[in-house]
Design a protein around this motif. Sequence first.
Motif, PDB file in Angstrom:
ATOM      1  N   ASN A   1      44.341  48.462  34.682  1.00 39.18           N
ATOM      2  CA  ASN A   1      44.465  47.125  34.071  1.00 39.18           C
ATOM      3  C   ASN A   1      44.055  47.081  32.602  1.00 39.18           C
ATOM      4  O   ASN A   1      43.233  46.249  32.200  1.00 39.18           O
TER       5      ASN A   1
ATOM      6  N   LEU B   1      56.630  41.700  42.350  1.00 40.88           N
ATOM      7  CA  LEU B   1      55.414  41.965  41.579  1.00 40.88           C
ATOM      8  C   LEU B   1      55.809  42.111  40.114  1.00 40.88           C
ATOM      9  O   LEU B   1      56.778  42.807  39.806  1.00 40.88           O
TER      10      LEU B   1
ATOM     11  N   THR C   1      49.853  47.192  42.552  1.00 41.41           N
ATOM     12  CA  THR C   1      49.545  46.602  43.859  1.00 41.41           C
ATOM     13  C   THR C   1      49.713  45.087  43.844  1.00 41.41           C
ATOM     14  O   THR C   1      49.874  44.486  42.780  1.00 41.41           O
TER      15      THR C   1
ATOM     16  N   ASP D   1      41.873  44.237  47.325  1.00 41.83           N
ATOM     17  CA  ASP D   1      43.203  44.572  46.801  1.00 41.83           C
ATOM     18  C   ASP D   1      44.242  44.624  47.937  1.00 41.83           C
ATOM     19  O   ASP D   1      44.005  45.217  48.991  1.00 41.83           O
TER      20      ASP D   1
ATOM     21  N   GLY E   1      48.085  38.329  44.605  1.00 42.54           N
ATOM     22  CA  GLY E   1      47.461  37.776  43.405  1.00 42.54           C
ATOM     23  C   GLY E   1      48.064  38.411  42.167  1.00 42.54           C
ATOM     24  O   GLY E   1      49.223  38.842  42.194  1.00 42.54           O
ATOM     25  N   ARG E   2      47.305  38.496  41.082  1.00 38.86           N
ATOM     26  CA  ARG E   2      47.804  39.152  39.879  1.00 38.86           C
ATOM     27  C   ARG E   2      47.784  40.654  40.126  1.00 38.86           C
ATOM     28  O   ARG E   2      46.741  41.197  40.489  1.00 38.86           O
ATOM     29  N   PRO E   3      48.916  41.343  39.939  1.00 41.40           N
ATOM     30  CA  PRO E   3      48.984  42.768  40.287  1.00 41.40           C
ATOM     31  C   PRO E   3      47.923  43.620  39.582  1.00 41.40           C
ATOM     32  O   PRO E   3      47.576  43.343  38.432  1.00 41.40           O
ATOM     33  N   ASN E   4      47.419  44.609  40.271  1.00 41.38           N
ATOM     34  CA  ASN E   4      46.582  45.638  39.668  1.00 41.38           C
ATOM     35  C   ASN E   4      47.449  46.832  39.303  1.00 41.38           C
ATOM     36  O   ASN E   4      48.249  47.286  40.117  1.00 41.38           O
TER      37      ASN E   4
ATOM     38  N   GLY F   1      47.534  43.023  44.068  1.00 36.57           N
ATOM     39  CA  GLY F   1      46.382  42.403  43.409  1.00 36.57           C
ATOM     40  C   GLY F   1      45.306  41.953  44.377  1.00 36.57           C
ATOM     41  O   GLY F   1      45.409  42.147  45.587  1.00 36.57           O
ATOM     42  N   TYR F   2      44.279  41.360  43.823  1.00 35.25           N
ATOM     43  CA  TYR F   2      43.166  40.893  44.645  1.00 35.25           C
ATOM     44  C   TYR F   2      43.580  39.620  45.370  1.00 35.25           C
ATOM     45  O   TYR F   2      44.174  38.729  44.784  1.00 35.25           O
ATOM     46  N   SER F   3      43.267  39.583  46.666  1.00 36.87           N
ATOM     47  CA  SER F   3      43.727  38.491  47.513  1.00 36.87           C
ATOM     48  C   SER F   3      42.567  38.022  48.373  1.00 36.87           C
ATOM     49  O   SER F   3      42.066  38.773  49.204  1.00 36.87           O
TER      50      SER F   3
END
Lengths: 288, 288
Positions: free
Chosen positions: B7, B61, B93, B22, B104-107, B95-97
């Motif tokens: 990130n 994504l 990925t 994640d 969520g926002r992709p990692n 993201g954090y969910s």
Amino acid sequence: MKYAYINGTILEHAQATLHISDLGLRRGYAVFEFLRVLEGIPVFLEDHLDRFARSAALLELEPPHGPEELARVVLELIGRNQISEGGIQMLLTGGYSEDAFTPGRPNLIITPIPVNPPPPQLYEKGGKIILHQNRRELPEAKTTDYLVAVRLAKRARAEGATEVVYHDGRWVFEGGRSSLLLVKNGVLVTAKEEVLPGITRKHLLEVARPLLPIEERPFTLEELYYADEVILTGATRQVMPITQIEDRPVGNGQVGPWAKVLMEAFQRHLGAYLSQRRANAVHKASPH
Amino acid sequence: MKYAYINGTILEHAQATLHISDLGLRRGYAVFEFLRVLEGIPVFLEDHLDRFARSAALLELEPPHGPEELARVVLELIGRNQISEGGIQMLLTGGYSEDAFTPGRPNLIITPIPVNPPPPQLYEKGGKIILHQNRRELPEAKTTDYLVAVRLAKRARAEGATEVVYHDGRWVFEGGRSSLLLVKNGVLVTAKEEVLPGITRKHLLEVARPLLPIEERPFTLEELYYADEVILTGATRQVMPITQIEDRPVGNGQVGPWAKVLMEAFQRHLGAYLSQRRANAVHKASPH
């Protein structure tokens, strides 16, 4: 959600991280369990621990602890996070892998997850399902293979559906996050193989057994469309009547009599389970 | 393997972690690319960046950066890790969910991976493949769905096989980590749909086009068994002849003439690609 557990240590949830070489992250090589917590009690914990061990064995992953220690950690996390209603996830991954392919020593994560139970009207009026051609790889194991379920969740929401049900064009398997049952001419039908062995489904069959005949066998899309009643089960949704498949009503489009009977019977069964756990906990805590 | 990127930040590889929420870890919701580094040059980088963007779009994504910035990071990691021969993985990925289900926002992770190229005798004598009934979900996207490939790797090794090839009982799809081609009566045949669009495969078809007729179409298990020659392609294995399917020889069991021609033509093509990249790099670095 203050505390989580990773590989033997309880730590602040915000600090709970894994190295990026984890094979769950890199190759989707991981199994898990999600269990509901009600009144501070982990619902059907023994069944979830059993299935966790079976899923792990199917992936040739060895959990670092047996069921007693896992149960102890679950209870400790419920206590330290003061969870009265919520959920707990247990996750066992392929571990850290230098070549991003060969499994290492499994990583074990146990963590609380917030739960939004479905709205009451889904139980009163019944839910809608949509269909999608898909078969989970290694369906008997509860792996983290939710690619299709996550990807279709937006479409399901847009169409007012509560779940996506997988089929292969002929046979119906299961929901993305639930088991599927139907009632036809007073017989309860549900697939037993090539699907996840659902734990709520298992308990529903237990309470249904004295009430109506049960056929555990594969069923087809046609049988699903022409069922008198359709029911979904899962840890969060418990026992949910389905009254619409895509744009077609199930039966007369109302929640059917068997769904009502089975929802009620399941709630009694669940209530008895919770009472017994509470009694056991008091008994254990008492000085006698 | 000293440095990795997460990130927007390049950090010590050993410190490269993701939070356990994640969605790649929790639900296998992630896409990736793996690219070979040869002579310090990321091989077919443009193709990998293209496919990365297409895979991400299929999962809805959005990568935080466009291809130019991703290319810059890849080159910076190659430089800082002093990679002459090796590999780079890019992973995006869900993201954090918080609820462990909603993206969520992709990692974005970019990291070096050590590579063990296959032993030379696999190219001289040809490799063995084993077959397994499986179809990757969303096969056109390069997702982290490698559950079956990782699980069967041990069986493949035990049977002396270099790869597991997926089929549905009739149609042959692809290898767990490779694309599959066959030669029959002087025609090169390879599936185009319901498989990952292989990048080495694409380049092999480019060099093959002037040499022999190509049919991009599905082929059956029977066609595979009765092929004159079978070839696997992939970023690490490049172009590899297959001389055994389960316990049956392909053709006469020797590496066939087309495989030899195509391996050589691919090596020339790859050599030309590397020369051109080197020339570009010198040109860019020169003060003119």
